[in-house]
Write a protein that holds these residues in place. Sequence first.
Motif, PDB file in Angstrom:
ATOM      1  N   UNK A  83     -10.098   1.366   5.828  1.00 29.72           N
ATOM      2  CA  UNK A  83     -10.874   2.420   5.185  1.00 29.72           C
ATOM      3  C   UNK A  83     -11.431   1.873   3.890  1.00 29.72           C
ATOM      4  N   UNK A  84     -12.378   2.574   3.286  1.00 32.76           N
ATOM      5  CA  UNK A  84     -12.992   2.090   2.062  1.00 32.76           C
ATOM      6  C   UNK A  84     -13.965   0.974   2.368  1.00 32.76           C
ATOM      7  N   UNK A  85     -14.309   0.194   1.358  1.00 29.20           N
ATOM      8  CA  UNK A  85     -15.300  -0.871   1.511  1.00 29.20           C
ATOM      9  C   UNK A  85     -14.844  -2.146   0.831  1.00 29.20           C
ATOM     10  N   UNK A  86     -15.329  -3.243   1.363  1.00 31.71           N
ATOM     11  CA  UNK A  86     -15.184  -4.541   0.717  1.00 31.71           C
ATOM     12  C   UNK A  86     -16.610  -5.057   0.586  1.00 31.71           C
ATOM     13  N   UNK A  87     -17.040  -5.352  -0.652  1.00 34.99           N
ATOM     14  CA  UNK A  87     -18.418  -5.742  -0.913  1.00 34.99           C
ATOM     15  C   UNK A  87     -18.427  -7.142  -1.522  1.00 34.99           C
ATOM     16  N   UNK A 137     -12.488  -2.567  -2.440  1.00 36.06           N
ATOM     17  CA  UNK A 137     -12.018  -1.185  -2.521  1.00 36.06           C
ATOM     18  C   UNK A 137     -11.515  -0.719  -1.170  1.00 36.06           C
ATOM     19  N   UNK A 138     -11.162  -1.682  -0.315  1.00 32.84           N
ATOM     20  CA  UNK A 138     -10.686  -1.325   1.022  1.00 32.84           C
ATOM     21  C   UNK A 138      -9.226  -0.885   0.962  1.00 32.84           C
ATOM     22  N   UNK A 196      -6.031  -2.591  -1.032  1.00 30.03           N
ATOM     23  CA  UNK A 196      -5.150  -1.837  -1.923  1.00 30.03           C
ATOM     24  C   UNK A 196      -3.697  -1.966  -1.481  1.00 30.03           C
ATOM     25  N   UNK A 197      -3.472  -1.906  -0.175  1.00 35.71           N
ATOM     26  CA  UNK A 197      -2.110  -2.062   0.334  1.00 35.71           C
ATOM     27  C   UNK A 197      -1.577  -3.466   0.047  1.00 35.71           C
ATOM     28  N   UNK A 198      -2.424  -4.456   0.181  1.00 37.90           N
ATOM     29  CA  UNK A 198      -2.023  -5.833  -0.091  1.00 37.90           C
ATOM     30  C   UNK A 198      -1.655  -6.009  -1.571  1.00 37.90           C
TER      31      UNK A 198
END
Length: 181
Positions: A151-155, A164-165, A169-171
């Motif tokens: 979910x979210x994005x990686x740019x 911002x994925x 965030x979990x990592x």
Amino acid sequence: MNRDSVVAKRYAKALYEVAEQQGRVIETEDELRAFVKAVSGDKQILSFINSPNITEAVKLQVLAESFQGKLSAPVINTIKLLVGRGRANLFEELLQGYLETEGEKLGLADATVYSAYALNDAEKAEVSALFGARVNKKIRVENVVDPEVLGGLKVVIGDTLFDGSLAGKLERLEKSFNRRV
């Protein structure tokens, strides 16, 4: 930066200057992208271009005939120069150099946006506006669907990653727990 990259950038800047004089900067980019995609995706074309058994004249004639009417004269001439000088391995670097030069001159940047699902045009425009303000450039968005982001994005813009994925965030959360243990 290696020698090939420097050479490719010189060719790219020269091609950009010609395209700018002709008022065909974006069209030249599109032609160059299409050529690089066609060539890099076809092993037969690459082996033909790189074959030492085929004369330069034959290679140039086949390329000119194959892309006549599909590519503008400046693009064909640049390709001929690279092939004629034994630098056909620089096609992808030529494209990258052209994009960098174009970005510098026009205030453009390309962003690769990784998301769990395909973004629609409104979402791409929103991402473009948000990150364009951050880097002070007009952003062109290429969306890559990657279910691993959750979910979210990686740019990715140039060498900069905005993560911002949910997976990111979990990592980061996991790393913070491991530091405390």
